[in-house]
Design a protein around this motif. Structure first.
Motif, PDB file in Angstrom:
ATOM      1  N   ILE A  97      -6.731   1.657   3.115  1.00 36.28           N
ATOM      2  CA  ILE A  97      -6.176   1.321   4.428  1.00 36.28           C
ATOM      3  C   ILE A  97      -5.453   2.554   4.949  1.00 36.28           C
ATOM      4  O   ILE A  97      -4.596   3.117   4.261  1.00 36.28           O
ATOM      5  CB  ILE A  97      -5.191   0.131   4.334  1.00 36.28           C
ATOM      6  CG1 ILE A  97      -5.832  -1.046   3.602  1.00 36.28           C
ATOM      7  CG2 ILE A  97      -4.718  -0.271   5.731  1.00 36.28           C
ATOM      8  CD1 ILE A  97      -7.017  -1.647   4.292  1.00 36.28           C
ATOM      9  N   ALA A  98      -5.813   2.974   6.156  1.00 39.19           N
ATOM     10  CA  ALA A  98      -5.227   4.191   6.716  1.00 39.19           C
ATOM     11  C   ALA A  98      -3.744   4.012   7.026  1.00 39.19           C
ATOM     12  O   ALA A  98      -3.271   2.901   7.282  1.00 39.19           O
ATOM     13  CB  ALA A  98      -5.977   4.586   7.991  1.00 39.19           C
ATOM     14  N   GLY A 115      12.525  -3.186  -7.124  1.00 33.08           N
ATOM     15  CA  GLY A 115      11.769  -2.395  -8.092  1.00 33.08           C
ATOM     16  C   GLY A 115      10.965  -1.298  -7.423  1.00 33.08           C
ATOM     17  O   GLY A 115      10.848  -1.233  -6.194  1.00 33.08           O
ATOM     18  N   ASP A 116      10.416  -0.412  -8.233  1.00 33.58           N
ATOM     19  CA  ASP A 116       9.639   0.713  -7.745  1.00 33.58           C
ATOM     20  C   ASP A 116       8.153   0.389  -7.763  1.00 33.58           C
ATOM     21  O   ASP A 116       7.672  -0.371  -8.621  1.00 33.58           O
ATOM     22  CB  ASP A 116       9.887   1.951  -8.622  1.00 33.58           C
ATOM     23  CG  ASP A 116      11.333   2.420  -8.564  1.00 33.58           C
ATOM     24  OD1 ASP A 116      11.934   2.319  -7.471  1.00 33.58           O
ATOM     25  OD2 ASP A 116      11.860   2.873  -9.600  1.00 33.58           O
ATOM     26  N   HIS A 117       7.436   0.998  -6.830  1.00 38.74           N
ATOM     27  CA  HIS A 117       5.988   0.828  -6.832  1.00 38.74           C
ATOM     28  C   HIS A 117       5.404   1.512  -8.067  1.00 38.74           C
ATOM     29  O   HIS A 117       5.865   2.586  -8.469  1.00 38.74           O
ATOM     30  CB  HIS A 117       5.385   1.443  -5.558  1.00 38.74           C
ATOM     31  CG  HIS A 117       3.962   1.037  -5.317  1.00 38.74           C
ATOM     32  ND1 HIS A 117       2.898   1.633  -5.968  1.00 38.74           N
ATOM     33  CD2 HIS A 117       3.434   0.079  -4.523  1.00 38.74           C
ATOM     34  CE1 HIS A 117       1.780   1.072  -5.572  1.00 38.74           C
ATOM     35  NE2 HIS A 117       2.067   0.122  -4.691  1.00 38.74           N
ATOM     36  N   PRO A 118       4.407   0.905  -8.710  1.00 39.39           N
ATOM     37  CA  PRO A 118       3.800   1.546  -9.883  1.00 39.39           C
ATOM     38  C   PRO A 118       3.311   2.958  -9.570  1.00 39.39           C
ATOM     39  O   PRO A 118       2.747   3.221  -8.501  1.00 39.39           O
ATOM     40  CB  PRO A 118       2.616   0.623 -10.204  1.00 39.39           C
ATOM     41  CG  PRO A 118       3.028  -0.716  -9.672  1.00 39.39           C
ATOM     42  CD  PRO A 118       3.816  -0.416  -8.437  1.00 39.39           C
ATOM     43  N   ILE A 143       0.826  -1.213   0.000  1.00 39.88           N
ATOM     44  CA  ILE A 143       0.000   0.000   0.000  1.00 39.88           C
ATOM     45  C   ILE A 143       0.859   1.262   0.000  1.00 39.88           C
ATOM     46  O   ILE A 143       1.670   1.470   0.914  1.00 39.88           O
ATOM     47  CB  ILE A 143      -0.917   0.000   1.246  1.00 39.88           C
ATOM     48  CG1 ILE A 143      -1.805  -1.256   1.223  1.00 39.88           C
ATOM     49  CG2 ILE A 143      -1.750   1.262   1.327  1.00 39.88           C
ATOM     50  CD1 ILE A 143      -2.432  -1.577   2.562  1.00 39.88           C
ATOM     51  N   PRO A 144       0.662   2.140  -1.004  1.00 35.28           N
ATOM     52  CA  PRO A 144       1.403   3.425  -1.051  1.00 35.28           C
ATOM     53  C   PRO A 144       0.695   4.463  -0.192  1.00 35.28           C
ATOM     54  O   PRO A 144       0.151   5.458  -0.687  1.00 35.28           O
ATOM     55  CB  PRO A 144       1.366   3.779  -2.537  1.00 35.28           C
ATOM     56  CG  PRO A 144       0.064   3.209  -3.021  1.00 35.28           C
ATOM     57  CD  PRO A 144      -0.178   1.959  -2.205  1.00 35.28           C
ATOM     58  N   PHE A 145       0.720   4.270   1.104  1.00 36.04           N
ATOM     59  CA  PHE A 145      -0.087   5.075   2.027  1.00 36.04           C
ATOM     60  C   PHE A 145       0.285   6.557   2.012  1.00 36.04           C
ATOM     61  O   PHE A 145      -0.523   7.417   2.358  1.00 36.04           O
ATOM     62  CB  PHE A 145       0.023   4.528   3.458  1.00 36.04           C
ATOM     63  CG  PHE A 145       1.409   4.548   4.030  1.00 36.04           C
ATOM     64  CD1 PHE A 145       1.929   5.693   4.618  1.00 36.04           C
ATOM     65  CD2 PHE A 145       2.203   3.411   3.982  1.00 36.04           C
ATOM     66  CE1 PHE A 145       3.216   5.705   5.145  1.00 36.04           C
ATOM     67  CE2 PHE A 145       3.485   3.412   4.507  1.00 36.04           C
ATOM     68  CZ  PHE A 145       4.005   4.567   5.089  1.00 36.04           C
ATOM     69  N   ALA A 146       1.508   6.877   1.606  1.00 42.16           N
ATOM     70  CA  ALA A 146       1.951   8.275   1.606  1.00 42.16           C
ATOM     71  C   ALA A 146       1.512   9.034   0.361  1.00 42.16           C
ATOM     72  O   ALA A 146       1.643  10.258   0.304  1.00 42.16           O
ATOM     73  CB  ALA A 146       3.475   8.341   1.741  1.00 42.16           C
ATOM     74  N   ASP A 147       0.994   8.345  -0.630  1.00 43.49           N
ATOM     75  CA  ASP A 147       0.559   8.976  -1.873  1.00 43.49           C
ATOM     76  C   ASP A 147      -0.902   9.397  -1.739  1.00 43.49           C
ATOM     77  O   ASP A 147      -1.777   8.545  -1.555  1.00 43.49           O
ATOM     78  CB  ASP A 147       0.726   8.000  -3.037  1.00 43.49           C
ATOM     79  CG  ASP A 147       0.534   8.647  -4.401  1.00 43.49           C
ATOM     80  OD1 ASP A 147      -0.225   9.642  -4.488  1.00 43.49           O
ATOM     81  OD2 ASP A 147       1.128   8.154  -5.372  1.00 43.49           O
ATOM     82  N   LEU A 163       5.566   3.001   1.866  1.00 45.18           N
ATOM     83  CA  LEU A 163       4.835   1.779   1.556  1.00 45.18           C
ATOM     84  C   LEU A 163       4.634   0.921   2.797  1.00 45.18           C
ATOM     85  O   LEU A 163       5.439   0.943   3.729  1.00 45.18           O
ATOM     86  CB  LEU A 163       5.598   0.952   0.509  1.00 45.18           C
ATOM     87  CG  LEU A 163       5.844   1.618  -0.848  1.00 45.18           C
ATOM     88  CD1 LEU A 163       6.819   0.786  -1.674  1.00 45.18           C
ATOM     89  CD2 LEU A 163       4.535   1.798  -1.606  1.00 45.18           C
ATOM     90  N   GLY A 164       3.551   0.171   2.782  1.00 45.66           N
ATOM     91  CA  GLY A 164       3.289  -0.740   3.886  1.00 45.66           C
ATOM     92  C   GLY A 164       2.489  -1.941   3.421  1.00 45.66           C
ATOM     93  O   GLY A 164       1.821  -1.902   2.378  1.00 45.66           O
ATOM     94  N   LEU A 165       2.543  -3.005   4.182  1.00 43.59           N
ATOM     95  CA  LEU A 165       1.752  -4.198   3.899  1.00 43.59           C
ATOM     96  C   LEU A 165       0.372  -4.063   4.513  1.00 43.59           C
ATOM     97  O   LEU A 165       0.183  -3.383   5.524  1.00 43.59           O
ATOM     98  CB  LEU A 165       2.439  -5.437   4.482  1.00 43.59           C
ATOM     99  CG  LEU A 165       3.782  -5.831   3.893  1.00 43.59           C
ATOM    100  CD1 LEU A 165       4.424  -6.929   4.745  1.00 43.59           C
ATOM    101  CD2 LEU A 165       3.629  -6.306   2.449  1.00 43.59           C
TER     102      LEU A 165
END
Length: 410
Positions: free
Chosen positions: A76-77, A359-362, A60-64, A88-90
């Protein structure tokens, strides 16, 4: 002197041969002899997430800010994720994976897919299973790899689940089994006394045929070997005590079965497992719900298996790799679910995988028809597994060169 015909007639070999998986009659030599070449080689456990796992709610790209914008009800918060880093987080249901990451035993390969991805479950699954986008697909990438090693494989199946295309083409047919009971030897005798007689004949056959080299060879390759293998496999089920508790779930049971067979040193190199239900078009849920339950079952089962294997001394031998036929779209739909997409993560678990992110997150800003763009071709991951883990020529298996992804410790 006992003839071959008499032996067949007395033991009911023709009848019980149909009841025992052909794996035992063709590879019984491996059971009970862990000194054979290959019996201590690396082992791959492939875990198929059937239906198209939503990668964006898995890693999860929670910071985006676009993540929350795209997913107003299923997001997901930030304070709920299992953090990987500052961005990022699981998913919180992946507590088992989070603990593996802390132990430096989890590799997360981001944005995995292939060009011009198919949105068909069947076509895309065939592509992943074959390691090819060719129009006609009849052999699997694992089956082709095992041609070079000529080693056994198991499909650890759910009820009425057919063996995957991935295993097609292997020199030995991979049996689909649901439990060690599938290996139970069923003799053809009609009564208890006749069954006891048949067993005594089989057990004494090797000694009784010492005067006949031809008969001895036949017995060693068929009845006695198969019978002894079946008995040993039954004992494994009775005596196996896991080093850690497995979750009481269908997937947990299949991973426990894999652990039992690995610890038995049968010489198998590949185990194939799957879990269905990831086609979350509606009511997917966020923190809780269908998707969270599936991720929890996956994370807990894999983590228990890894800990069990590690404590049994197999930690350096075993790798688990997950995949799904595609990911989901970036934006949730009107049914509070997600539709077929692309560009999803793969996970690899083991002592020798490169821990952390690969690799980078999409990028959420540059979607392709609503889909996350893939950055790593799945065949690059396969290439690394084939070449660096199974120890065979990846180009021969995949039909072309794919630069191996950096998933292993150097």
């Amino acid at each position: 002197m006992f003839s071959r015909r008499d032996f067949l007639k007395s033991t009911g070999l023709v009848a019980w041969g149909a009841a025992v998986p052909s794996f035992l009659s063709t590879t019984a030599f491996a059971a009970g002899n862990s000194n054979l070449p290959g019996s201590k080689d690396t082992i791959l456990v492939m875990l198929q997430l059937t239906g198209g796992n939503d990668g964006l709610n898995t890693v999860i790209p929670f910071a985006d800010p676009l993540y929350a914008q795209y997913r107003p009800t299923i997001k997901i918060a930030k304070d709920q994720v299992k953090k990987i880093d500052d961005n990022l987080g699981l998913h919180p249901a992946l507590d088992g994976f989070a603990k593996l990451l802390e132990q430096q035993s989890l590799c997360i390969v981001q944005g995995v897919g292939y060009p011009n991805p198919s949105q068909s479950h069947f076509r895309s699954m065939d592509i992943w299973n074959a390691g090819s986008t060719a129009e006609t697909l009849s052999e699997g990438w694992i089956g082709k790899a095992l041609k070079q090693k000529s080693a056994p494989a198991f499909h650890l199946a759910g009820p009425n689940e057919q063996a995957p295309l991935a295993l097609e083409g292997a020199p030995m047919r991979a049996p689909s089994i649901t439990s060690l009971d599938d290996f139970q030897l069923k003799l053809a005798a009609a009564s208890g006394s006749e069954t006891k007689l048949q067993k005594s004949i089989i057990e004494g056959a090797a000694a009784a045929t010492a005067k006949s080299p031809e008969m001895l060879e036949f017995v060693k390759k068929t009845a006695v070997s198969t019978y002894e293998s079946s008995k040993r496999l039954q004992e494994i089920g009775k005596n196996y005590q896991p080093k850690v508790p497995y979750p009481q779930s269908p997937l947990g049971n299949r991973f426990k079965l894999a652990a039992q067979l690995i610890d038995a040193d049968l010489g198998a190199r590949v185990f194939y497992v799957s879990i269905d239900g990831f086609d979350t078009h509606s009511g997917q849920g966020g923190l809780a719900g269908d998707h969270a339950n599936l991720l929890r079952e996956v994370g807990d089962a894999v983590a228990a298996f890894y800990q069990d294997m590690s404590q049994r001394g197999h930690g350096d031998r075993v790798m688990v790799a997950t995949f799904s036929e595609f990911g989901r779209r970036a934006k949730e739909n009107g049914s509070r679910g997600t539709d077929h997409g692309s560009g999803a993560p793969m996970f690899l678990v083991g002592n020798r995988v490169k821990a952390g992110l690969v690799g980078d997150h999409p990028n959420l800003e540059t979607l392709e028809q609503g889909n996350l763009k893939h950055a790593i071709d799945f065949r690059c991951v396969y290439s690394a597994i084939i070449q660096n883990w199974l120890g065979v020529k990846a180009d021969d298996v995949l039909g072309s060169h794919y630069e191996p992804a950096s998933i292993m410790k150097t």
